[in-house]
Structures are given as structure tokens and as C-alpha cells.
Design an enzyme around this catalytic site. Sequence first.
Site, short mmCIF file in Angstrom:
data_model
loop_
_atom_site.label_atom_id
_atom_site.label_comp_id
_atom_site.label_asym_id
_atom_site.label_seq_id
_atom_site.Cartn_x
_atom_site.Cartn_y
_atom_site.Cartn_z
N GLY A 46 0.82 -1.21 0.00
CA GLY A 46 0.00 0.00 0.00
C GLY A 46 0.85 1.25 0.00
CD GLN A 51 3.48 5.59 2.62
OE1 GLN A 51 2.46 5.06 2.19
NE2 GLN A 51 4.55 4.91 2.98
CB CYS A 88 5.76 1.51 6.74
SG CYS A 88 5.21 3.08 6.05
CG LEU A 89 6.57 0.86 0.53
CD1 LEU A 89 5.80 1.25 -0.73
CD2 LEU A 89 7.67 -0.13 0.20
CG HIS A 130 0.15 0.43 7.21
ND1 HIS A 130 1.22 -0.08 7.89
CD2 HIS A 130 0.65 1.41 6.41
CE1 HIS A 130 2.33 0.57 7.53
NE2 HIS A 130 2.01 1.47 6.63
CD GLU A 131 -1.07 2.13 2.98
OE1 GLU A 131 -0.70 3.32 2.91
OE2 GLU A 131 -0.27 1.19 3.10
CG HIS A 134 0.56 6.15 5.99
ND1 HIS A 134 1.75 6.63 6.48
CD2 HIS A 134 0.81 4.88 5.59
CE1 HIS A 134 2.68 5.67 6.38
NE2 HIS A 134 2.14 4.60 5.85
#
Length: 152
Positions: A46, A51, A88-89, A130-131, A134
Site C-alpha cells: 500500500g 508518503q 512500511c515503505l 495501515h494506510e 497515514h
Amino acid sequence: MAIRNIVKRDDDVLYKKCRPVEVFDEKLHMILDDMKDTLTKANGVGLAAPQIGILRRYCIIEVDEGFFELINPEIISYSGKQRGVEGCLSCPNDWGYVTRPNKVKFKAQNRFGEWYEMEANELFARAVCHELDHLDGKLFVDLIEERVQVQD
Ligand code: CO
């Protein structure tokens, strides 16, 4: 289409609350297409707009169930629990166990502004949680119960 730079956890943009998307135009579509390329290249599950430095409420998710664009998403209900390793990226060196709901029902708009509702399970449910965090300026690292060392 283009690959966007994914900001890392030392960037302030990751800790701010995003504003709703109000305009569903070509520019939004272009950014969403770029995000998909960026997610694919990074081999992630995701990616949320903050981000890539955009403080608006949208994200994309790619799981076995398919590829999804969630714009102005909201969780309607959730149930059950799952505990699993999350990453996480924006936090390439942080991995750890996080407990999330096992099932999440959410609503969101698509890239044309049309609302849809969907039920997500397991990894998909984890990614939705998770997203959406953010979009509220929250990182998963604050939810880590037990750290995991991942070998490169
Ligand atoms: Co993340």
C-alpha cells in the site's frame, strides 16, 4: 506515468492530518497512476498520498483480491483480531508485530468520485488500517508490539 519519491519517517509530512479530496480531475488520476507505478517498483502492498508528499486523503492498495484506489476512505466497522509482521515503505528498517482487526468494512470514493463499500479480510484489512492511519498522520511504528530483524 512516473515513479515518485517515497518520503521517509524523518519527514514532517508523515505526521500531519490530510484534508479530503474535493476535485476528481485528470491531475488526481495522474498522481494515482504514478502511485501505482511507485508501489509496484517498491514491491509494496500500500501507499498513501502523504508518503509522496501530498496531504490529501487517498491511498492505494494491491493485494491478492486486486488493486484498489481508496479516496476519502472511512472504516464503517471492524471485527476480529490478527497479529502479524508489518512494515512500511517510509520506514525501510522497521519491522514488527502489530495487532489489527481481522476484518474491516469500509467505504471510499473511486477516482471519479463514486462511493463504494467493501469488506476486507486479513492482509487487505491490515493494509486498509495501515494506510488510513497515514491519512491521520500516524505511523505503524508506534503500534509495534515486538520488533523483528529483517535480513537484507
Ligand atoms: Co506505510
